[in-house]
Structures are given as structure tokens and as C-alpha cells.
Design a protein around this motif. Structure first.
Motif, PDB file in Angstrom:
ATOM      1  N   ALA A  12      44.297 -42.939  -7.133  1.00  0.00           N
ATOM      2  CA  ALA A  12      44.777 -43.291  -8.481  1.00  0.00           C
ATOM      3  C   ALA A  12      44.085 -42.450  -9.548  1.00  0.00           C
ATOM      4  O   ALA A  12      44.731 -41.979 -10.492  1.00  0.00           O
ATOM      5  N   ASP A  13      42.782 -42.249  -9.402  1.00  0.00           N
ATOM      6  CA  ASP A  13      42.058 -41.427 -10.372  1.00  0.00           C
ATOM      7  C   ASP A  13      42.531 -39.978 -10.327  1.00  0.00           C
ATOM      8  O   ASP A  13      42.683 -39.331 -11.366  1.00  0.00           O
ATOM      9  N   ALA A  14      42.770 -39.471  -9.126  1.00  0.00           N
ATOM     10  CA  ALA A  14      43.273 -38.101  -8.997  1.00  0.00           C
ATOM     11  C   ALA A  14      44.627 -37.961  -9.688  1.00  0.00           C
ATOM     12  O   ALA A  14      44.893 -36.963 -10.364  1.00  0.00           O
ATOM     13  N   LYS A  15      45.486 -38.973  -9.553  1.00  0.00           N
ATOM     14  CA  LYS A  15      46.790 -38.931 -10.208  1.00  0.00           C
ATOM     15  C   LYS A  15      46.640 -38.915 -11.724  1.00  0.00           C
ATOM     16  O   LYS A  15      47.348 -38.186 -12.414  1.00  0.00           O
ATOM     17  N   ASP A  65      42.827 -24.219 -20.766  1.00  0.00           N
ATOM     18  CA  ASP A  65      41.539 -24.424 -20.093  1.00  0.00           C
ATOM     19  C   ASP A  65      41.383 -25.894 -19.695  1.00  0.00           C
ATOM     20  O   ASP A  65      40.886 -26.206 -18.611  1.00  0.00           O
ATOM     21  N   GLY A  66      41.807 -26.785 -20.576  1.00  0.00           N
ATOM     22  CA  GLY A  66      41.767 -28.212 -20.274  1.00  0.00           C
ATOM     23  C   GLY A  66      42.653 -28.552 -19.095  1.00  0.00           C
ATOM     24  O   GLY A  66      42.290 -29.372 -18.245  1.00  0.00           O
ATOM     25  N   GLU A  67      43.804 -27.917 -19.036  1.00  0.00           N
ATOM     26  CA  GLU A  67      44.730 -28.141 -17.911  1.00  0.00           C
ATOM     27  C   GLU A  67      44.073 -27.725 -16.599  1.00  0.00           C
ATOM     28  O   GLU A  67      44.112 -28.455 -15.610  1.00  0.00           O
ATOM     29  N   ARG A  68      43.421 -26.562 -16.603  1.00  0.00           N
ATOM     30  CA  ARG A  68      42.760 -26.091 -15.379  1.00  0.00           C
ATOM     31  C   ARG A  68      41.612 -27.025 -14.976  1.00  0.00           C
ATOM     32  O   ARG A  68      41.447 -27.348 -13.799  1.00  0.00           O
ATOM     33  N   ALA A  69      40.846 -27.480 -15.961  1.00  0.00           N
ATOM     34  CA  ALA A  69      39.724 -28.381 -15.666  1.00  0.00           C
ATOM     35  C   ALA A  69      40.220 -29.731 -15.133  1.00  0.00           C
ATOM     36  O   ALA A  69      39.673 -30.259 -14.161  1.00  0.00           O
ATOM     37  N   ALA A  70      41.251 -30.278 -15.772  1.00  0.00           N
ATOM     38  CA  ALA A  70      41.786 -31.572 -15.329  1.00  0.00           C
ATOM     39  C   ALA A  70      42.395 -31.452 -13.935  1.00  0.00           C
ATOM     40  O   ALA A  70      42.211 -32.330 -13.080  1.00  0.00           O
ATOM     41  N   SER A  71      43.090 -30.366 -13.699  1.00  0.00           N
ATOM     42  CA  SER A  71      43.680 -30.139 -12.380  1.00  0.00           C
ATOM     43  C   SER A  71      42.579 -30.004 -11.332  1.00  0.00           C
ATOM     44  O   SER A  71      42.685 -30.557 -10.229  1.00  0.00           O
ATOM     45  N   GLY A  72      41.515 -29.301 -11.683  1.00  0.00           N
ATOM     46  CA  GLY A  72      40.383 -29.159 -10.767  1.00  0.00           C
ATOM     47  C   GLY A  72      39.734 -30.493 -10.454  1.00  0.00           C
ATOM     48  O   GLY A  72      39.338 -30.750  -9.312  1.00  0.00           O
ATOM     49  N   ALA A  73      39.628 -31.366 -11.455  1.00  0.00           N
ATOM     50  CA  ALA A  73      39.055 -32.698 -11.236  1.00  0.00           C
ATOM     51  C   ALA A  73      39.927 -33.504 -10.285  1.00  0.00           C
ATOM     52  O   ALA A  73      39.420 -34.157  -9.363  1.00  0.00           O
ATOM     53  N   ASN A  75      42.001 -32.325  -8.025  1.00  0.00           N
ATOM     54  CA  ASN A  75      41.885 -31.727  -6.694  1.00  0.00           C
ATOM     55  C   ASN A  75      40.565 -32.108  -6.029  1.00  0.00           C
ATOM     56  O   ASN A  75      40.525 -32.379  -4.822  1.00  0.00           O
ATOM     57  N   ALA A  76      39.489 -32.137  -6.811  1.00  0.00           N
ATOM     58  CA  ALA A  76      38.182 -32.507  -6.261  1.00  0.00           C
ATOM     59  C   ALA A  76      38.190 -33.948  -5.752  1.00  0.00           C
ATOM     60  O   ALA A  76      37.635 -34.237  -4.681  1.00  0.00           O
ATOM     61  N   LEU A  77      38.825 -34.842  -6.494  1.00  0.00           N
ATOM     62  CA  LEU A  77      38.894 -36.239  -6.047  1.00  0.00           C
ATOM     63  C   LEU A  77      39.690 -36.379  -4.754  1.00  0.00           C
ATOM     64  O   LEU A  77      39.324 -37.162  -3.869  1.00  0.00           O
ATOM     65  N   ILE A  78      40.759 -35.625  -4.638  1.00  0.00           N
ATOM     66  CA  ILE A  78      41.548 -35.659  -3.395  1.00  0.00           C
ATOM     67  C   ILE A  78      40.718 -35.105  -2.238  1.00  0.00           C
ATOM     68  O   ILE A  78      40.754 -35.650  -1.125  1.00  0.00           O
ATOM     69  N   LYS A  79      39.940 -34.049  -2.473  1.00  0.00           N
ATOM     70  CA  LYS A  79      39.085 -33.509  -1.414  1.00  0.00           C
ATOM     71  C   LYS A  79      38.043 -34.538  -0.985  1.00  0.00           C
ATOM     72  O   LYS A  79      37.767 -34.688   0.208  1.00  0.00           O
ATOM     73  N   VAL A  80      37.469 -35.247  -1.957  1.00  0.00           N
ATOM     74  CA  VAL A  80      36.494 -36.297  -1.635  1.00  0.00           C
ATOM     75  C   VAL A  80      37.165 -37.377  -0.794  1.00  0.00           C
ATOM     76  O   VAL A  80      36.628 -37.812   0.231  1.00  0.00           O
ATOM     77  N   ARG A  81      38.350 -37.805  -1.229  1.00  0.00           N
ATOM     78  CA  ARG A  81      39.086 -38.831  -0.477  1.00  0.00           C
ATOM     79  C   ARG A  81      39.362 -38.359   0.943  1.00  0.00           C
ATOM     80  O   ARG A  81      39.134 -39.090   1.913  1.00  0.00           O
ATOM     81  N   ASN A  82      39.839 -37.125   1.065  1.00  0.00           N
ATOM     82  CA  ASN A  82      40.150 -36.591   2.398  1.00  0.00           C
ATOM     83  C   ASN A  82      38.895 -36.481   3.265  1.00  0.00           C
ATOM     84  O   ASN A  82      38.954 -36.735   4.468  1.00  0.00           O
ATOM     85  N   THR A  83      37.788 -36.108   2.656  1.00  0.00           N
ATOM     86  CA  THR A  83      36.528 -36.013   3.400  1.00  0.00           C
ATOM     87  C   THR A  83      36.099 -37.382   3.903  1.00  0.00           C
ATOM     88  O   THR A  83      35.748 -37.551   5.075  1.00  0.00           O
TER      89      THR A  83
END
Length: 102
Positions: A12-15, A65-73, A75-83
Motif C-alpha cells: 500500500a505504501d509503495a502504491k 526530480d520529485g517524480e524520480r525520487a517518489a518512484s524510487g521510494a 520501487n525500494a518498498l517493493i524490493k523490501v517486500r519481495n526480500t
């Protein structure tokens, strides 16, 4: 908090971050389209046009720049979830194998 609840919260946070990134991308695109010609400033002249363009370019870059940062956040949450999800599955398999008779 249960494991499932934690995974749901990460998703949900990643979304939310992905939605924020999409909104910033749209705003950045609209900002990019807001160009004006020097003539559009009539009697105010070229200095005003230059100042407008400088602010517009800054805002466009800031939004993208904000779009790239938010998208990166997101993606990072999804990677954490997948891990975590992968770790949980590995742990389950290891436990199962430990109790199985060979």
C-alpha cells in the motif's frame, strides 16, 4: 503486526509513492508545456520573459526530480517486500526440510 499485514502495508505504501510519482510526472509535463514567447509579455519585454522561463525550467526540473525520487521510494518498498517475502518462503522451506524424514 502479522507478516501478511506487514506485506500489505509495504504494498500500500509503495502504491502511494507510485501515485505521487505519477502526479508529479503529470505536473512536470504540464509545466514543460507552459512555454511562452517574449511577445506574450507585451510591454514587459525580454527580461520578464527570461525570468519566467528560468522559473518554469526550475519548476519543471523540480517536479521531475520529485517524480524520480517518489518512484524510487515506491520501487525500494517493493524490493523490501519481495526480500521479506522471499526470506519468509526460504525460512518455511528450511523448516519443512528440517522436519521431513529423509
Amino acid at each position: 503486526m502479522t507478516f501478511k499485514a506487514s506485506m500489505d502495508a509495504l504494498t500500500a505504501d509503495a502504491k502511494r509513492w507510485d501515485d505521487t510519482a505519477a502526479m508529479l510526472q503529470t505536473a512536470g509535463g504540464k509545466c514543460a508545456d507552459m512555454t511562452l514567447r517574449a511577445q506574450d509579455f507585451s510591454f514587459l519585454g525580454g527580461d520578464t520573459h527570461e525570468a519566467y522561463e528560468a522559473v518554469r525550467e526550475f519548476m519543471k526540473g523540480f517536479l521531475l526530480d520529485g517524480e524520480r525520487a517518489a518512484s524510487g521510494a515506491g520501487n525500494a518498498l517493493i524490493k523490501v517486500r519481495n526480500t521479506y517475502e522471499g526470506s519468509d518462503e526460504t525460512a518455511k522451506q528450511n523448516l519443512k526440510e528440517a522436519w521431513e524424514w529423509h
